[in-house]
Design a protein around this motif. Structure first.
Motif, PDB file in Angstrom:
ATOM      1  N   TYR A   1     -32.411  42.212 -36.768  1.00  0.00           N
ATOM      2  CA  TYR A   1     -33.530  43.002 -37.305  1.00  0.00           C
ATOM      3  C   TYR A   1     -34.873  42.382 -36.937  1.00  0.00           C
ATOM      4  CZ  TYR A   1     -36.430  45.120 -41.047  1.00  0.00           C
ATOM      5  OH  TYR A   1     -37.405  45.766 -41.756  1.00  0.00           O
ATOM      6  N   GLU A   2     -35.004  41.072 -37.152  1.00  0.00           N
ATOM      7  CA  GLU A   2     -36.251  40.382 -36.818  1.00  0.00           C
ATOM      8  C   GLU A   2     -36.452  40.304 -35.308  1.00  0.00           C
ATOM      9  OE1 GLU A   2     -35.942  36.674 -38.943  1.00  0.00           O
ATOM     10  OE2 GLU A   2     -35.739  37.807 -40.804  1.00  0.00           O
ATOM     11  N   GLN A   3     -35.373  40.055 -34.590  1.00  0.00           N
ATOM     12  CA  GLN A   3     -35.486  39.950 -33.128  1.00  0.00           C
ATOM     13  C   GLN A   3     -35.906  41.286 -32.505  1.00  0.00           C
ATOM     14  OE1 GLN A   3     -32.323  37.669 -31.084  1.00  0.00           O
ATOM     15  NE2 GLN A   3     -31.648  37.073 -33.134  1.00  0.00           N
ATOM     16  N   LEU A   4     -35.480  42.373 -33.142  1.00  0.00           N
ATOM     17  CA  LEU A   4     -35.850  43.701 -32.637  1.00  0.00           C
ATOM     18  C   LEU A   4     -37.324  44.014 -32.900  1.00  0.00           C
ATOM     19  CD1 LEU A   4     -32.934  46.065 -33.746  1.00  0.00           C
ATOM     20  CD2 LEU A   4     -33.459  45.231 -31.469  1.00  0.00           C
ATOM     21  N   GLY A   5     -37.874  43.413 -33.936  1.00  0.00           N
ATOM     22  CA  GLY A   5     -39.267  43.700 -34.288  1.00  0.00           C
ATOM     23  C   GLY A   5     -39.404  44.313 -35.670  1.00  0.00           C
ATOM     24  N   GLY A   6     -38.362  44.178 -36.483  1.00  0.00           N
ATOM     25  CA  GLY A   6     -38.470  44.565 -37.892  1.00  0.00           C
ATOM     26  C   GLY A   6     -38.603  46.051 -38.138  1.00  0.00           C
ATOM     27  N   GLU A   7     -39.332  46.355 -39.205  1.00  0.00           N
ATOM     28  CA  GLU A   7     -39.382  47.706 -39.723  1.00  0.00           C
ATOM     29  C   GLU A   7     -39.852  48.752 -38.702  1.00  0.00           C
ATOM     30  OE1 GLU A   7     -42.519  48.394 -42.382  1.00  0.00           O
ATOM     31  OE2 GLU A   7     -41.905  50.476 -42.551  1.00  0.00           O
ATOM     32  N   ALA A   8     -40.898  48.409 -37.927  1.00  0.00           N
ATOM     33  CA  ALA A   8     -41.441  49.382 -36.969  1.00  0.00           C
ATOM     34  C   ALA A   8     -40.386  49.783 -35.946  1.00  0.00           C
ATOM     35  CB  ALA A   8     -42.670  48.799 -36.277  1.00  0.00           C
ATOM     36  N   ALA A   9     -39.612  48.787 -35.502  1.00  0.00           N
ATOM     37  CA  ALA A   9     -38.569  49.066 -34.517  1.00  0.00           C
ATOM     38  C   ALA A   9     -37.490  49.960 -35.119  1.00  0.00           C
ATOM     39  CB  ALA A   9     -37.954  47.760 -34.025  1.00  0.00           C
ATOM     40  N   ILE A  10     -37.180  49.718 -36.378  1.00  0.00           N
ATOM     41  CA  ILE A  10     -36.156  50.530 -37.039  1.00  0.00           C
ATOM     42  C   ILE A  10     -36.636  51.974 -37.176  1.00  0.00           C
ATOM     43  CG2 ILE A  10     -34.879  50.875 -39.205  1.00  0.00           C
ATOM     44  CD1 ILE A  10     -33.858  48.520 -37.519  1.00  0.00           C
ATOM     45  N   ASN A  11     -37.904  52.163 -37.544  1.00  0.00           N
ATOM     46  CA  ASN A  11     -38.434  53.526 -37.658  1.00  0.00           C
ATOM     47  C   ASN A  11     -38.331  54.281 -36.336  1.00  0.00           C
ATOM     48  OD1 ASN A  11     -39.011  53.420 -40.365  1.00  0.00           O
ATOM     49  ND2 ASN A  11     -41.125  52.736 -40.071  1.00  0.00           N
ATOM     50  N   ALA A  12     -38.617  53.591 -35.239  1.00  0.00           N
ATOM     51  CA  ALA A  12     -38.499  54.228 -33.923  1.00  0.00           C
ATOM     52  C   ALA A  12     -37.039  54.551 -33.637  1.00  0.00           C
ATOM     53  CB  ALA A  12     -39.066  53.308 -32.849  1.00  0.00           C
ATOM     54  N   ALA A  13     -36.164  53.637 -34.027  1.00  0.00           N
ATOM     55  CA  ALA A  13     -34.744  53.813 -33.747  1.00  0.00           C
ATOM     56  C   ALA A  13     -34.161  54.991 -34.530  1.00  0.00           C
ATOM     57  CB  ALA A  13     -33.984  52.531 -34.075  1.00  0.00           C
ATOM     58  N   VAL A  14     -34.670  55.210 -35.753  1.00  0.00           N
ATOM     59  CA  VAL A  14     -34.128  56.295 -36.582  1.00  0.00           C
ATOM     60  C   VAL A  14     -34.322  57.644 -35.888  1.00  0.00           C
ATOM     61  CG1 VAL A  14     -34.448  57.614 -38.718  1.00  0.00           C
ATOM     62  CG2 VAL A  14     -34.312  55.144 -38.806  1.00  0.00           C
ATOM     63  N   ASP A  15     -35.514  57.880 -35.360  1.00  0.00           N
ATOM     64  CA  ASP A  15     -35.761  59.151 -34.675  1.00  0.00           C
ATOM     65  C   ASP A  15     -34.802  59.353 -33.500  1.00  0.00           C
ATOM     66  OD1 ASP A  15     -37.716  60.266 -36.241  1.00  0.00           O
ATOM     67  OD2 ASP A  15     -39.398  59.498 -35.058  1.00  0.00           O
ATOM     68  N   VAL A  16     -34.652  58.315 -32.691  1.00  0.00           N
ATOM     69  CA  VAL A  16     -33.800  58.427 -31.506  1.00  0.00           C
ATOM     70  C   VAL A  16     -32.340  58.644 -31.921  1.00  0.00           C
ATOM     71  CG1 VAL A  16     -32.990  57.222 -29.433  1.00  0.00           C
ATOM     72  CG2 VAL A  16     -35.370  56.957 -30.185  1.00  0.00           C
ATOM     73  N   PHE A  17     -31.903  57.834 -32.890  1.00  0.00           N
ATOM     74  CA  PHE A  17     -30.515  57.883 -33.345  1.00  0.00           C
ATOM     75  C   PHE A  17     -30.181  59.229 -33.993  1.00  0.00           C
ATOM     76  CE2 PHE A  17     -27.488  56.617 -36.893  1.00  0.00           C
ATOM     77  CZ  PHE A  17     -26.380  56.481 -36.084  1.00  0.00           C
ATOM     78  N   TYR A  18     -31.034  59.678 -34.919  1.00  0.00           N
ATOM     79  CA  TYR A  18     -30.779  60.910 -35.654  1.00  0.00           C
ATOM     80  C   TYR A  18     -30.771  62.106 -34.696  1.00  0.00           C
ATOM     81  CZ  TYR A  18     -31.139  64.066 -39.748  1.00  0.00           C
ATOM     82  OH  TYR A  18     -30.926  65.028 -40.709  1.00  0.00           O
ATOM     83  N   ARG A  19     -31.659  62.071 -33.688  1.00  0.00           N
ATOM     84  CA  ARG A  19     -31.721  63.153 -32.706  1.00  0.00           C
ATOM     85  C   ARG A  19     -30.410  63.213 -31.906  1.00  0.00           C
ATOM     86  NH1 ARG A  19     -37.084  62.080 -30.739  1.00  0.00           N
ATOM     87  NH2 ARG A  19     -37.972  63.214 -32.473  1.00  0.00           N
ATOM     88  N   LYS A  20     -29.868  62.063 -31.568  1.00  0.00           N
ATOM     89  CA  LYS A  20     -28.594  62.032 -30.838  1.00  0.00           C
ATOM     90  C   LYS A  20     -27.472  62.602 -31.698  1.00  0.00           C
ATOM     91  CE  LYS A  20     -29.520  58.017 -27.941  1.00  0.00           C
ATOM     92  NZ  LYS A  20     -29.659  58.773 -26.681  1.00  0.00           N
ATOM     93  N   VAL A  21     -27.483  62.230 -32.980  1.00  0.00           N
ATOM     94  CA  VAL A  21     -26.429  62.679 -33.880  1.00  0.00           C
ATOM     95  C   VAL A  21     -26.489  64.204 -34.045  1.00  0.00           C
ATOM     96  CG1 VAL A  21     -25.654  62.611 -36.282  1.00  0.00           C
ATOM     97  CG2 VAL A  21     -26.262  60.479 -35.116  1.00  0.00           C
ATOM     98  N   LEU A  22     -27.694  64.731 -34.272  1.00  0.00           N
ATOM     99  CA  LEU A  22     -27.836  66.183 -34.461  1.00  0.00           C
ATOM    100  C   LEU A  22     -27.561  66.958 -33.173  1.00  0.00           C
ATOM    101  CD1 LEU A  22     -30.991  66.507 -36.756  1.00  0.00           C
ATOM    102  CD2 LEU A  22     -28.612  66.862 -37.394  1.00  0.00           C
ATOM    103  N   GLY A  23     -27.694  66.278 -32.048  1.00  0.00           N
ATOM    104  CA  GLY A  23     -27.454  66.938 -30.768  1.00  0.00           C
ATOM    105  C   GLY A  23     -25.991  66.897 -30.359  1.00  0.00           C
ATOM    106  N   ASP A  24     -25.167  66.235 -31.165  1.00  0.00           N
ATOM    107  CA  ASP A  24     -23.745  66.080 -30.835  1.00  0.00           C
ATOM    108  C   ASP A  24     -22.932  67.140 -31.572  1.00  0.00           C
ATOM    109  OD1 ASP A  24     -21.100  65.368 -30.575  1.00  0.00           O
ATOM    110  OD2 ASP A  24     -21.391  63.249 -31.100  1.00  0.00           O
ATOM    111  N   LYS A  25     -22.455  68.118 -30.822  1.00  0.00           N
ATOM    112  CA  LYS A  25     -21.735  69.251 -31.439  1.00  0.00           C
ATOM    113  C   LYS A  25     -20.476  68.805 -32.187  1.00  0.00           C
ATOM    114  CE  LYS A  25     -23.194  73.228 -28.712  1.00  0.00           C
ATOM    115  NZ  LYS A  25     -24.275  72.572 -27.957  1.00  0.00           N
ATOM    116  N   TYR A  26     -19.925  67.673 -31.773  1.00  0.00           N
ATOM    117  CA  TYR A  26     -18.676  67.219 -32.383  1.00  0.00           C
ATOM    118  C   TYR A  26     -18.875  66.731 -33.823  1.00  0.00           C
ATOM    119  CZ  TYR A  26     -13.994  65.168 -32.580  1.00  0.00           C
ATOM    120  OH  TYR A  26     -12.704  64.884 -32.916  1.00  0.00           O
TER     121      TYR A  26
END
Lengths: 121, 322
Positions: free
Chosen positions: A5-30
């Motif tokens: 978490y710290e190596q990634l850059g903490g909270e800001a990095a996680i916020n960016a990751a949530v958008d990317v991750f959630y978009r992938k999940v919603l885009g997966d028909k399965y």
């Protein structure tokens, strides 16, 4: 040693990751049917909590939370194959954000450790 | 040692103690879950005093602007008065003007009570005095207007809307409390593209947000898509076209599901039209108002088209059955 978490850059990095991750999940028909009709803001907050947990950031997530939070999805047919899809999206999200391979492996192994709780076994 | 005032009681907060811990120590349990500032279950609002910005991490900008914070990570630096929901005094004001926008929408203009302040796009809760029946209506006015403006849709057999349409007259006193809602303009980036999409009286808050953005000097493109089942359901067409002439950064697109669209408009499903016209929504700030099904579908569309979850503001209208 500092957490991923710290190596990634903490909270800001996680916020960016949530958008990317959630978009992938919603885009997966399965897997998308498990996310239909849920409040997107609340879901994003849960995913932020999940990503914080698997990267070793500040959290108090427990196996019990994971078990109870997914039980209704088991009735809808949630199984290992769906869990594998989510892990795959997690892996590609981290790769897209430029996370080093050894850190990705660490995160995936933490996520993997929740499998039995998520699938209520 | 800061004091926390909650529901009329004062609680002392020790140094290095969070608001949540302090209240818990005094036997007051707030809803909470992760205790690490992530799940947002303990979302609380400071009614007086300023919460430290560290206690607002991860919150939407519009919530932070209203002094919402997370109790589980808030170590107060000054005295705070806090509330769970948006606690508000009751106001009373005279109806100045009432006119029909089309056959099913009436516009009410109400005096602004002294000491009432709001952000354009927020809503108020109107109360019928005879039986305390309460309904939420969005404000279509902006704070520099000399009136509060509401757009009321006639709901078949709806008790509140029937009363407002048929009984209430100019000169009558109306009671309400509020404002609430986190769907409003933020002047943090005047170059950014704004996308406003609404159906029916979902136009009310969007009209307020649009005028507020322009008044605050927004320079970036502003796209407004207003939808109705068919052309007669659209309203404020001339006013919106007039704004588009005056401000070149503003583009207005009236949309209809059935029949011919007015000039410059589109025919089709409002859930699809903004994407067809604009393509990617990367970096946009998005406001969605009106029918919950449309709002939720558009929320997903906007997110998938590149808008960050943090930048999607929505206000789904729930129409209470008669």
């Amino acid at each position: 040693m500092s957490s991923v978490y710290e190596q990634l850059g903490g909270e800001a990095a996680i916020n960016a990751a949530v958008d990317v991750f959630y978009r992938k999940v919603l885009g997966d028909k399965y897997v998308v049917r498990f996310f239909e009709g849920v409040d997107m803001d609340k879901q994003a907050a849960k995913q932020r909590a999940f990503l914080t947990m698997v990267t070793g950031g500040p959290n108090s997530y427990t196996g019990k939370d994971m078990r109870e939070g997914h039980r209704h999805l088991i009735k809808m047919g949630l199984d290992d194959s769906h869990f594998d899809h989510i892990l795959c999206h997690l892996r590609s999200t981290l790769a897209e954000l430029g996370v080093a391979q050894d850190l990705i492996d660490t995160v995936i192994s933490v996520a993997e450790s929740t499998r039995d709780d998520v699938l209520d076994r | 040692m800061p004091t926390i005032r909650f529901e009329g009681q004062d609680y002392f907060c020790s140094s290095d103690e969070t608001v949540l811990e302090s209240l818990e120590r005094h036997g007051v349990m707030l809803p909470s879950s992760c205790k690490s500032g992530t799940c947002q279950t303990c979302l609380t609002r400071a009614l007086k005093g300023q919460p430290p910005s560290a206690a607002q991490k991860g919150l939407k900008d519009t919530l932070a602007a209203q002094n919402y914070f997370l109790a589980c990570i808030c170590k107060p630096e000054e005295d705070l008065e806090i509330g769970l929901a948006s606690v508000s005094p009751k106001y009373s004001a005279r109806l100045i003007k009432k006119d029909l926008m089309n056959e099913s929408i009436v516009r009410l203009r109400i005096e602004v009570p002294e000491d009432f302040s709001y952000q354009a796009g927020q809503f108020i809760n109107l109360i019928r005095p005879s039986d305390e029946l309460t309904r939420s209506y969005s404000l279509a006015s902006i704070s520099s207007d000399s009136f509060l403006e509401l757009h009321i849709k006639r709901v078949p057999e709806g008790r509140m809307s029937t009363w407002l349409f048929d009984t209430v007259e100019e000169g009558d006193e109306l009671s309400f409390f509020g404002p609430s809602g986190d769907c409003f303009y933020l002047p943090d980036n005047p170059e950014r593209t704004l996308l406003l999409v609404g159906a029916g009286t979902g136009l009310a808050p969007l009209h307020g947000i649009l005028r507020d953005a322009l008044e605050q000097g927004h320079k970036g493109p502003i796209h407004l898509f207003h939808a109705s089942l068919a052309a007669p359901g659209l309203y404020l067409i001339d006013e919106l076209r007039e704004i588009a002439v005056q401000f070149s950064q503003f583009k207005y697109t009236p949309c209809v599901l059935h029949g011919d669209a007015p000039e410059g408009g589109k025919q089709g499903n409002i859930v699809d039209i903004p994407g067809q016209v604009l393509g990617s929504f990367n970096g946009f700030r998005v406001y969605l108002c009106g029918d919950p099904q449309i709002v939720n579908a558009l929320r997903q569309k906007a997110f998938m088209a590149g808008t960050s979850m943090q930048d999607i503001h929505s206000d789904p209208f729930v129409f209470a059955p008669a």
